[in-house]
Design an enzyme around this catalytic site. Sequence first.
Site, short mmCIF file in Angstrom:
data_model
loop_
_atom_site.label_atom_id
_atom_site.label_comp_id
_atom_site.label_asym_id
_atom_site.label_seq_id
_atom_site.Cartn_x
_atom_site.Cartn_y
_atom_site.Cartn_z
N ASP A 21 1.00 -1.22 0.14
CA ASP A 21 0.00 0.04 0.07
C ASP A 21 0.83 1.31 0.05
O ASP A 21 1.65 1.31 0.79
CB ASP A 21 -0.89 -0.13 1.34
N ASP A 29 -1.60 -1.15 -3.79
CA ASP A 29 -2.07 -0.47 -5.23
C ASP A 29 -0.89 -0.60 -6.09
O ASP A 29 0.36 -1.23 -5.82
CB ASP A 29 -2.22 0.91 -4.68
N ASP A 98 -4.25 -10.84 -15.82
CA ASP A 98 -5.40 -11.74 -15.59
C ASP A 98 -6.31 -11.35 -16.55
O ASP A 98 -6.92 -10.23 -16.72
CB ASP A 98 -5.86 -11.72 -13.99
N ASP A 199 -8.65 -16.87 -16.60
CA ASP A 199 -9.30 -17.16 -15.47
C ASP A 199 -10.37 -18.08 -15.84
O ASP A 199 -11.25 -18.04 -16.57
CB ASP A 199 -10.14 -15.88 -14.68
N GLU A 256 -6.28 -21.27 -16.49
CA GLU A 256 -6.88 -21.88 -15.31
C GLU A 256 -7.85 -22.90 -15.74
O GLU A 256 -9.11 -22.57 -15.98
CB GLU A 256 -7.40 -20.94 -14.30
N HIS A 328 -3.56 -17.33 -5.00
CA HIS A 328 -4.40 -16.71 -3.97
C HIS A 328 -5.73 -17.20 -3.86
O HIS A 328 -6.54 -16.93 -2.95
CB HIS A 328 -4.89 -15.33 -4.91
N ASP A 329 -6.11 -18.54 -4.32
CA ASP A 329 -7.17 -19.35 -4.07
C ASP A 329 -6.85 -20.63 -3.26
O ASP A 329 -7.75 -21.37 -2.97
CB ASP A 329 -7.73 -19.96 -5.24
#
Length: 560
Positions: A21, A29, A98, A199, A256, A328-329
């Site tokens: 951040d 960001d 992505d 994705d 993916e 991240h999953d």
Amino acid sequence: MERVWWKEAVVYQIYPRSFMDSNGDGIGDLRGIISRLDYLKELGVSVVWLSPVYESPNDDNGYDISNYREIMSEFGTMQDFNEMLDAMHERGIKLVMDLVANHTSDEHPWFIESRSSKENPYRDYYIWREGKDGHEPNNWLSFFSGSVWNYDERTKEYYLHLFTQKQPDLNWGNPRVRNEIYDMMTFWLDKGIDGFRMDVINAISKVEDLPDAPNPTNKRYAWGGQYFLNGPNVHNYLREMNDRVLSKYDMMTVGETGGVSTEDALLYVGEERRELSMVFQFEHVEMSGPAGKWSLEPWELADLKQIMSRWQNDLYGKGWNSLYLNNHDQPRAVSRFGSDQEYRVQSAKMLATFLHMQQGTPYIYQGEEIGMTNVKFDRIEDYRDVEIHNLWKDRVIAGGEDPDALLHIIQAKGRDNARTPMQWDAHPNAGFTTGVPWINVNPNYVTVNVEESLHDSNSVFHYYQKLIALRREHLIMVYGKYDLILDDHSEIYAYTRTLGDEVWLVVNNFYGEHPTFDLPKELVYSTFDLIIANYDVDPSETPAHFTLRPYESRVYRLHS
Ligand code: TEU
Ligand code: CA
């Protein structure tokens, strides 16, 4: 196999909300990313995969896009993006974005139009159906609990959403939708990005009649993957996308693709197929037995060997693998496949060796390179993930299940394990933000952090740095053939790589005991050298026979 840059690359995944951040609002960001690019350069990675940064109401942290051509205001501006891309390229790092094109946000203008009336020209951009006897059009279960259908008062029809209600599925059967997506991809590629991570790309083609899924246990909703994963037109669409967009650029793609077998995968990545560079397969992260993701059933080393080896063997010489243990999953690799207690450092290095020495492009998820671990929040309110909250509503609030038992499972398996802020240093909030982070930091940041890793020459970071550097020097790591050895050993996962007359031996101890390794007789050698190891190795020991320490890893080169 043909030499290509993306086979020789190491990819680093950034989940921007949790990376860095820059302005104290508690949300990572783009300027935060820019400020940490020198760190990535030092690590040595050649590609960044950036999770979505497009405009989004953040129902699913950016995987619900309301404008494909703008940057999410929380993350910065298009100018920041351009600067970030240049700053990456200046450092020899490529950027993969992505591509979330199976669905949009329900706040995307296409969907706002689509739901406004049955006659609207955008109606057919999404998948609308009439109800059946006052119920949903079929019984399919959403990835995120409940039905895949949502009833829309205005036009008295249901729209399909495989994920949340705020993520309506696009109708890829409509050529106008496909053209929009191809134009949008061209927009980003013309800006100079180097590829896409696609994705749930194997879900874009649904079978025409959307039949009910078999429902042997008579639940309200049932898994209908067979009707939308690897569907009837998916390869036609990807060929078309390749002809119209991908083939025009020197780029990489990774699809993916949950639920693919190696046979299915070759249809996406076969070298002659003109579709994708590689896919993410899910078999090794879905080993948890019949109860599926939300269970505490342990995984078995024998299964891991069998799955990884099948992927190595079946794709060899035909199509390219990707290699990952988390993203991240998924829960953190060291907590799931190694040990996040006493042997955190050793097991993180062992897992890295195990993965990076196989054939395929390795993916490092942010924080993996310092051995970040799962987090345990004690209160459901501290979790942020929509998947977790939907599950909770379904099973605890509506279903009356024991909250403590489910919380325990969420602590082990929930996606927020991967989404706590990157641990930069021992300052409050791990140096991620000067404000209040959007999700709590893992309290172990005081000892597990980048600053500490950079100072310690024995850190997980420096081990990853060495593995990445080795790949640049030794083509055998990329192109060598994989062969599993000691197939039935209950603690050791060992294999060889072979390229021409060069042979590397990779030995990994997956547990906290002291097993002995005996080199199979057919592997004869006259001299050897040690390529890398996660403990000090006695130079008088030979690769023929040695005892491993907890989570020890060694890689030897054998000369015949
Ligand atoms: O994930 C798709 C997917 O099928 C799984 O990874 C799924 O999210 C997971 O198993 C649930 O536990 C992709 C993204 O990676 C994920 O973050 C998004 O939520 C999802 O698509 C929807 O866009
Ligand atoms: Ca910020």
